[in-house]
Design a protein around this motif. Structure first.
Motif, short mmCIF file in Angstrom:
data_model
loop_
_atom_site.label_atom_id
_atom_site.label_comp_id
_atom_site.label_asym_id
_atom_site.label_seq_id
_atom_site.Cartn_x
_atom_site.Cartn_y
_atom_site.Cartn_z
N ASN A 134 0.84 -1.02 0.02
CA ASN A 134 0.01 0.12 0.12
C ASN A 134 0.78 1.22 0.06
OD1 ASN A 134 -2.59 1.56 0.23
ND2 ASN A 134 -1.77 2.07 2.25
N GLU A 135 1.92 1.24 0.74
CA GLU A 135 2.76 2.35 0.82
C GLU A 135 3.45 2.59 -0.64
OE1 GLU A 135 3.80 2.25 5.47
OE2 GLU A 135 5.11 1.21 3.95
N ARG A 137 2.25 1.87 -3.34
CA ARG A 137 1.10 2.55 -4.26
C ARG A 137 1.01 3.64 -4.04
NH1 ARG A 137 -1.93 -1.48 -3.75
NH2 ARG A 137 -3.09 -0.48 -1.98
N GLN A 138 0.95 4.36 -2.93
CA GLN A 138 0.82 5.74 -2.55
C GLN A 138 2.14 6.53 -3.11
OE1 GLN A 138 -1.87 6.92 -1.14
NE2 GLN A 138 -2.82 5.03 -1.00
N ALA A 142 2.08 9.61 -6.15
CA ALA A 142 1.97 10.75 -5.80
C ALA A 142 2.43 11.84 -6.98
CB ALA A 142 2.99 11.02 -4.33
N ALA A 148 6.76 12.24 -1.02
CA ALA A 148 5.86 11.27 -0.74
C ALA A 148 6.75 9.88 -0.07
CB ALA A 148 5.18 10.61 -1.80
N TYR A 152 6.82 8.73 4.09
CA TYR A 152 6.77 7.38 4.66
C TYR A 152 8.24 6.69 5.14
CZ TYR A 152 2.41 6.67 2.49
OH TYR A 152 1.00 6.68 2.09
N ASP A 174 3.40 -2.35 6.89
CA ASP A 174 2.50 -0.95 6.76
C ASP A 174 2.74 -0.51 8.22
OD1 ASP A 174 -0.04 0.57 7.44
OD2 ASP A 174 -0.15 -0.16 5.30
#
Length: 212
Positions: A134-135, A137-138, A142, A148, A152, A174
């Motif tokens: 998920n990270e 993908r974010q 971005a 971005a 993280y 995550d």
């Protein structure tokens, strides 16, 4: 200062806080001399000057009477004034930036990380080996890939410090889920040329002391 209260301070002007080696205590001087490069020594002098400036101001003490010793068990800097405990400090520095968070409570699990945005890297490749699906993908979606990524990354670095977890054990996990399980909060601050994240207990009061 309440024992449960946490204070945060950030500067982008590290050189303003440079100490002279002769202003260090014997233990601080020994650590300074073990630094392998001039750059590392300068970072040590500036970061200690920044910490002492804020603690002296907050507690109405003199900087020369404050000693900073790294506590390997708690992974925090222990501030001592005239032989008496003063505060626990989490420290991070990058380039000309220094960030600190401090509290009198050892139960206040603290972790702070700051990263300058000047360096170009293969952020997608780094995210692939360091971040959860998920990270990743974010970050990939971005508008600003660098910001971005570091948003993280600083969470993971600070989380590793606060929970005494090896950083590599947080890779591919995550961070948000890990935060919830640990009962800590994350505050990410985007500055002009840096990103900083503080990890602290969710039930503690946080005060912004200075951001310059």
């Amino acid at each position: 200062m309440e024992n449960d209260e946490i204070f945060l301070a950030i500067t982008s002007a590290a050189k303003q806080y440079l100490l002279l080696p002769e202003q260090l205590s014997k233990r601080e001087l020994a650590t300074y001399k073990h630094k392998k490069s001039t750059k590392a020594q300068q970072q040590f002098l500036a970061s200690r000057g920044f910490i002492k400036y804020h603690l002296a101001k907050h507690f109405s003490k003199t900087t020369n009477d404050i000693e900073l010793v790294f506590d390997y068990e708690n992974k925090l800097i222990k501030a001592i004034h005239s032989g008496c405990f003063l505060a626990w400090v989490s420290l991070s520095h990058s380039g000309t930036h220094i960030a600190i968070a401090y509290s009198r409570s050892i139960s206040a699990r603290l972790g702070i990380d700051i990263e300058c945005l000047a360096r170009e890297r293969d952020f997608l490749a780094l995210a692939e080996i360091s971040f959860s699906t998920n990270e990743q993908r974010q970050v990939a979606g971005a508008d600003n890939l660098k910001c971005a990524f570091y948003s993280y990354w600083t969470v993971k670095e600070a989380l590793a410090k606060a929970t005494k977890t090896p950083l590599t054990q947080l890779f591919l996990k995550d961070s948000h889920e890990f935060l919830l399980r640990q009962g800590v909060s994350a505050l990410t601050i985007k500055l002009k040329n840096a990103i900083c994240t503080l990890i602290y207990p969710a039930n503690k009061k946080l005060t912004f002391e200075s951001i310059s």
